[in-house]
Design an enzyme around this catalytic site. Structure first.
Site, mmCIF file in Angstrom:
data_model
loop_
_atom_site.group_PDB
_atom_site.id
_atom_site.type_symbol
_atom_site.label_atom_id
_atom_site.label_comp_id
_atom_site.label_asym_id
_atom_site.label_seq_id
_atom_site.Cartn_x
_atom_site.Cartn_y
_atom_site.Cartn_z
ATOM 1 N N LEU A 33 3.923 -13.012 9.338
ATOM 2 C CA LEU A 33 2.794 -12.581 10.182
ATOM 3 C C LEU A 33 3.288 -11.762 11.375
ATOM 4 C CD1 LEU A 33 0.431 -15.725 10.081
ATOM 5 C CD2 LEU A 33 0.546 -13.766 8.514
ATOM 6 N N ALA A 81 8.261 -6.257 4.376
ATOM 7 C CA ALA A 81 9.129 -5.216 4.936
ATOM 8 C C ALA A 81 8.519 -4.709 6.226
ATOM 9 C CB ALA A 81 9.261 -4.050 3.953
ATOM 10 N N GLU A 82 9.362 -4.125 7.051
ATOM 11 C CA GLU A 82 8.863 -3.234 8.098
ATOM 12 C C GLU A 82 8.591 -1.921 7.389
ATOM 13 O OE1 GLU A 82 8.102 -3.819 11.165
ATOM 14 O OE2 GLU A 82 8.889 -5.851 11.335
ATOM 15 N N SER A 83 7.376 -1.366 7.591
ATOM 16 C CA SER A 83 6.965 -0.290 6.685
ATOM 17 C C SER A 83 6.562 1.022 7.364
ATOM 18 C CB SER A 83 5.794 -0.776 5.830
ATOM 19 O OG SER A 83 4.619 -0.888 6.620
ATOM 20 N N THR A 98 15.000 -6.926 8.588
ATOM 21 C CA THR A 98 14.048 -7.413 7.571
ATOM 22 C C THR A 98 14.298 -6.773 6.206
ATOM 23 O OG1 THR A 98 12.284 -8.141 9.028
ATOM 24 C CG2 THR A 98 11.616 -7.297 6.888
ATOM 25 N N THR A 130 9.875 2.251 -2.338
ATOM 26 C CA THR A 130 9.126 3.460 -2.031
ATOM 27 C C THR A 130 9.783 4.703 -2.634
ATOM 28 O OG1 THR A 130 8.562 4.920 -0.165
ATOM 29 C CG2 THR A 130 10.425 3.472 0.162
ATOM 30 N N ASP A 131 8.996 5.753 -2.816
ATOM 31 C CA ASP A 131 9.564 7.034 -3.274
ATOM 32 C C ASP A 131 10.367 7.708 -2.168
ATOM 33 O OD1 ASP A 131 7.450 7.791 -1.621
ATOM 34 O OD2 ASP A 131 6.548 9.194 -3.032
ATOM 35 N N GLU A 132 10.232 7.220 -0.936
ATOM 36 C CA GLU A 132 10.931 7.876 0.181
ATOM 37 C C GLU A 132 12.448 7.754 0.060
ATOM 38 O OE1 GLU A 132 9.198 7.420 4.073
ATOM 39 O OE2 GLU A 132 7.274 6.855 3.224
ATOM 40 N N TYR A 155 13.644 3.975 8.090
ATOM 41 C CA TYR A 155 12.838 3.203 7.129
ATOM 42 C C TYR A 155 13.339 3.426 5.701
ATOM 43 C CZ TYR A 155 9.025 2.272 3.847
ATOM 44 O OH TYR A 155 8.300 1.842 2.759
ATOM 45 N N LYS A 159 15.150 0.838 2.996
ATOM 46 C CA LYS A 159 14.604 0.519 1.665
ATOM 47 C C LYS A 159 15.607 0.916 0.570
ATOM 48 C CE LYS A 159 11.073 -0.920 0.687
ATOM 49 N NZ LYS A 159 10.550 -2.320 0.556
ATOM 50 N N ASN A 184 2.756 7.244 -1.614
ATOM 51 C CA ASN A 184 1.896 6.788 -0.498
ATOM 52 C C ASN A 184 0.628 6.109 -1.015
ATOM 53 O OD1 ASN A 184 3.664 8.520 0.958
ATOM 54 N ND2 ASN A 184 2.099 8.699 2.534
ATOM 55 N N PRO A 287 10.362 13.739 13.872
ATOM 56 C CA PRO A 287 11.734 14.180 13.602
ATOM 57 C C PRO A 287 12.119 13.852 12.149
ATOM 58 C CG PRO A 287 11.661 12.641 15.479
ATOM 59 C CD PRO A 287 10.282 12.714 14.924
ATOM 60 N N HIS A 289 10.836 14.943 9.392
ATOM 61 C CA HIS A 289 9.657 14.727 8.543
ATOM 62 C C HIS A 289 9.893 15.309 7.144
ATOM 63 C CE1 HIS A 289 4.953 14.657 8.694
ATOM 64 N NE2 HIS A 289 5.463 13.813 7.824
HETATM 65 N N1 LIG Z 1 2.293 1.628 2.224
HETATM 66 C C1 LIG Z 1 2.786 2.463 1.322
HETATM 67 O O1 LIG Z 1 2.249 3.547 1.138
HETATM 68 C C2 LIG Z 1 3.990 2.064 0.486
HETATM 69 C C3 LIG Z 1 4.380 2.899 -0.552
HETATM 70 C C4 LIG Z 1 5.442 2.501 -1.360
HETATM 71 C C5 LIG Z 1 6.085 1.298 -1.140
HETATM 72 N N2 LIG Z 1 5.707 0.513 -0.102
HETATM 73 C C6 LIG Z 1 6.417 -0.775 0.074
HETATM 74 O O2 LIG Z 1 5.475 -1.803 -0.213
HETATM 75 C C7 LIG Z 1 5.727 -2.930 0.594
HETATM 76 C C8 LIG Z 1 4.472 -3.329 1.347
HETATM 77 O O3 LIG Z 1 4.041 -2.228 2.138
HETATM 78 P P1 LIG Z 1 2.726 -2.360 3.042
HETATM 79 O O4 LIG Z 1 2.265 -0.979 3.316
HETATM 80 O O5 LIG Z 1 1.808 -3.347 2.439
HETATM 81 O O6 LIG Z 1 3.379 -2.967 4.373
HETATM 82 P P2 LIG Z 1 2.650 -3.686 5.588
HETATM 83 O O7 LIG Z 1 3.421 -3.251 6.799
HETATM 84 O O8 LIG Z 1 1.178 -3.483 5.554
HETATM 85 O O9 LIG Z 1 2.900 -5.252 5.332
HETATM 86 C C9 LIG Z 1 4.180 -5.831 5.425
HETATM 87 C C10 LIG Z 1 4.010 -7.344 5.441
HETATM 88 O O10 LIG Z 1 5.332 -7.908 5.465
HETATM 89 C C11 LIG Z 1 5.348 -8.939 6.438
HETATM 90 N N3 LIG Z 1 6.708 -9.041 6.999
HETATM 91 C C12 LIG Z 1 7.377 -8.108 7.732
HETATM 92 N N4 LIG Z 1 8.579 -8.580 8.112
HETATM 93 C C13 LIG Z 1 8.685 -9.826 7.582
HETATM 94 C C14 LIG Z 1 9.684 -10.821 7.607
HETATM 95 N N5 LIG Z 1 10.839 -10.637 8.279
HETATM 96 N N6 LIG Z 1 9.470 -11.981 6.935
HETATM 97 C C15 LIG Z 1 8.314 -12.193 6.260
HETATM 98 N N7 LIG Z 1 7.309 -11.303 6.236
HETATM 99 C C16 LIG Z 1 7.494 -10.132 6.879
HETATM 100 C C17 LIG Z 1 4.356 -8.510 7.506
HETATM 101 O O11 LIG Z 1 3.915 -9.620 8.283
HETATM 102 C C18 LIG Z 1 3.263 -7.867 6.670
HETATM 103 O O12 LIG Z 1 2.294 -8.818 6.288
HETATM 104 C C19 LIG Z 1 6.893 -2.571 1.514
HETATM 105 O O13 LIG Z 1 8.074 -3.102 0.966
HETATM 106 C C20 LIG Z 1 6.914 -1.059 1.482
HETATM 107 O O14 LIG Z 1 8.212 -0.574 1.687
HETATM 108 C C21 LIG Z 1 4.671 0.858 0.712
#
Ligand SMILES: NC(=O)c1ccc[n+]([C@@H]2O[C@H](COP(=O)([O-])OP(=O)(O)OC[C@H]3O[C@@H](n4cnc5c(N)ncnc54)[C@H](O)[C@@H]3O)[C@@H](O)[C@H]2O)c1
Length: 347
Positions: A33, A81-83, A98, A130-132, A155, A159, A184, A287, A289
Site C-alpha cells: 500500500l 513495483a514502483e511504476s 522494490t 514492460t516493453d520499456e 524505471y 525492470k 502502455n 529527460p 524521453h
Molecule cells: N502501467 C503500465 O502501463 C504498465 C505497462 C507494462 C508493465 N507494467 C508493469 O505492471 C506492473 C503493475 O503496474 P501498475 O501500473 O499497476 O503499477 P501501480 O503503480 O499502479 O501499482 C503498483 C502496486 O505495487 C505496490 N507496491 C509498490 N512497492 C511495493 C513493495 N515494496 N511491496 C509490496 N507492494 C508494493 C503498490 O502499493 C501498488 O499497489 C508493474 O510491475 C509495471 O512495471 C505496467
C-alpha cells in the site's frame, strides 16, 4: 487455482485480481500500500470468500516467507513495483529497492517454498514487466521477444534488471517462470499521475493538459482488462522459461491520444469555455524521453491465441465515462504526495 498476486492494489494488479476471482480462482493479494495503491479498486471482491489481503512489503523477506506458509499458493503473479518513470528520475533508490531487491526476495521466497513442496511441476512464477526494457525505436520496427535490452530510465533499468533475475532463476534453479513485457496500459482505476487520467481529470477541472516536448512520442496503448486477460492466459498456458510481448495494436502519438480524449470529453461533457483541446499546453520534455515503443505480439497471438478485444477508440470512450461516473474513487487520490505536480524534470 490459488494465485499469490503482488501489487494487487495497483492499477493492473487490481484488474488481474478482479478477473482472476471472476474466473473462479482464489487470490492472495500482497501489497505494501504505497502512494500508488488503492484498496477501493477491489471493493467488488473485498468480501469474496476467495479473496485475501496481506499488507506486506516485498522488500521484507521474512514477511514473504510467512505469507507463503500461511496461504500455500499454486502460482505467483508478480506485479508489485514502483511504476512511474517521472518519479524514478527524481528518486531512483525506491525503484532499485522494490523492483530489483524486492523481485530478488520474491524469487528466493518462492524458490524456498517451491523446493520445500517437492518442486511441483504445475507451479508457476509469472513476472510482469514492460516493453520499456527494450529502449526506444525509430519510426520503423517493432520490439519482439529477441530484441536486445536497452533500458534508458531508472524505471526501465530496474525492470530490465528484474527480468534478468527471473531468467537466471529459471536456468540456474529450474524455477518454473514465465515472463511478459507489455506496452502502455489505460483503463479504469489508473492512478491520476499517468497520462490518460491526468488528461481527463485536468480537462474536467479546466486546467492545462500538459504535453511533454512536441507530443510526438509514440506508444502502443492496451486496455488494462485485455492485459489482465493476457496475463491469466500466459500463467495458464505459457511455455516455461519463455517471455511473451503483449501489445494493443494501437500505436499513436501522445498528442493524438490527448486529442482523442478531448474529442470524447467534448461529446460526453461539454466544456463551458470552448473545446477541451484548447487546454493543451506543451511543456519541457522528460529527460531521456523514449521516442517510440511498438510491440510485435505475434508470439502470444500465434502460440496462445490471444488478441486485444477492444479498439483504442472504444476503450478510451469507456475509460472517460468511467472517470465521469467514479469521482468518489479518484477525488481523494488527488491529495496524495506528488499528484498534480510536474515530476522528473531533473533540475
Ligand atoms: N502501467 C503500465 O502501463 C504498465 C505497462 C507494462 C508493465 N507494467 C508493469 O505492471 C506492473 C503493475 O503496474 P501498475 O501500473 O499497476 O503499477 P501501480 O503503480 O499502479 O501499482 C503498483 C502496486 O505495487 C505496490 N507496491 C509498490 N512497492 C511495493 C513493495 N515494496 N511491496 C509490496 N507492494 C508494493 C503498490 O502499493 C501498488 O499497489 C508493474 O510491475 C509495471 O512495471 C505496467
Amino acid at each position: 487455482m490459488k494465485i499469490l498476486v503482488t501489487g494487487g492494489a495497483g492499477f493492473i494488479g487490481s484488474a488481474v485480481v478482479r478477473l482472476a476471482i471472476a474466473r473462479g480462482n482464489s487470490v492472495v493479494n500482497v501489497d505494501a500500500l504505497t502512494y500508488a495503491a488503492c484498496l477501493d479498486s477491489l471493493d467488488s471482491v473485498a468480501e469474496h470468500p476467495n479473496y485475501a489481503f496481506e499488507q506486506v512489503d516485498i522488500r521484507n523477506r521474512a514477511a514473504l516467507d510467512a505469507v507463503f506458509s500461511k496461504h500455500t499458493p499454486d502460482a505467483v503473479m508478480h506485479l508489485a513495483a514502483e511504476s512511474h518513470v517521472d518519479r524514478s528520475i527524481d528518486g531512483p533508490a525506491d525503484f532499485i529497492e522494490t523492483n530489483v531487491n524486492g523481485t530478488f526476495n520474491m524469487l528466493e521466497a518462492t524458490r524456498s517454498y517451491w523446493q520445500a513442496k517437492g518442486r511441483p511441476e504445475t507451479f508457476r512464477f509469472h513476472h510482469i514487466s514492460t516493453d520499456e526494457v527494450f529502449g526506444s525505436l525509430g519510426q520503423t520496427g517493432m520490439f519482439n521477444e529477441d530484441t536486445p535490452y536497452d533500458p534508458r530510465s531508472p524505471y526501465s533499468a530496474s525492470k530490465a534488471s528484474s527480468d534478468h533475475l527471473i531468467r537466471a532463476w529459471f536456468v540456474t534453479y529450474g524455477l518454473p517462470v514465465v515472463l511478459t513485457n507489455c506496452s502502455n496500459n489505460y483503463g479504469p482505476y489508473q492512478f491520476p499521475e499517468k497520462l490518460v487520467p491526468v488528461v481527463i481529470l485536468n480537462a474536467l477541472a479546466g486546467k492545462p493538459l500538459p504535453i511533454y516536448g512536441d507530443g510526438g512520442n509514440i506508444r502502443d496503448w492496451l486496455n488494462v482488462e485485455d492485459h489482465a486477460d493476457a496475463l491469466l492466459l500466459v500463467l495458464e498456458k505459457g511455455v516455461l522459461g519463455r517471455s511473451y510481448n503483449i501489445g494493443g495494436e494501437n500505436e499513436c502519438t501522445n498528442l493524438e491520444l490527448v486529442k482523442k480524449l478531448c474529442g470524447i470529453l467534448d461529446c460526453l461533457r461539454q466544456y463551458d469555455e470552448g473545446r477541451y483541446a484548447d487546454l493543451i499546453t506543451f511543456v519541457d520534455d522528460r529527460p531521456g524521453h523514449d521516442a517510440r515503443y511498438a510491440i510485435d505480439s505475434s508470439r502470444i497471438r500465434d502460440e496462445l491465441g490471444w488478441r486485444p478485444s477492444i479498439t483504442l477508440e472504444e476503450g478510451l470512450k469507456k475509460t472517460v465515462q468511467w472517470y465521469l461516473d467514479n469521482e468518489n474513487w479518484w477525488r481523494p487520490l488527488l491529495d496524495r504526495s506528488g499528484v498534480g505536480q510536474r515530476l522528473g524534470v531533473n533540475s
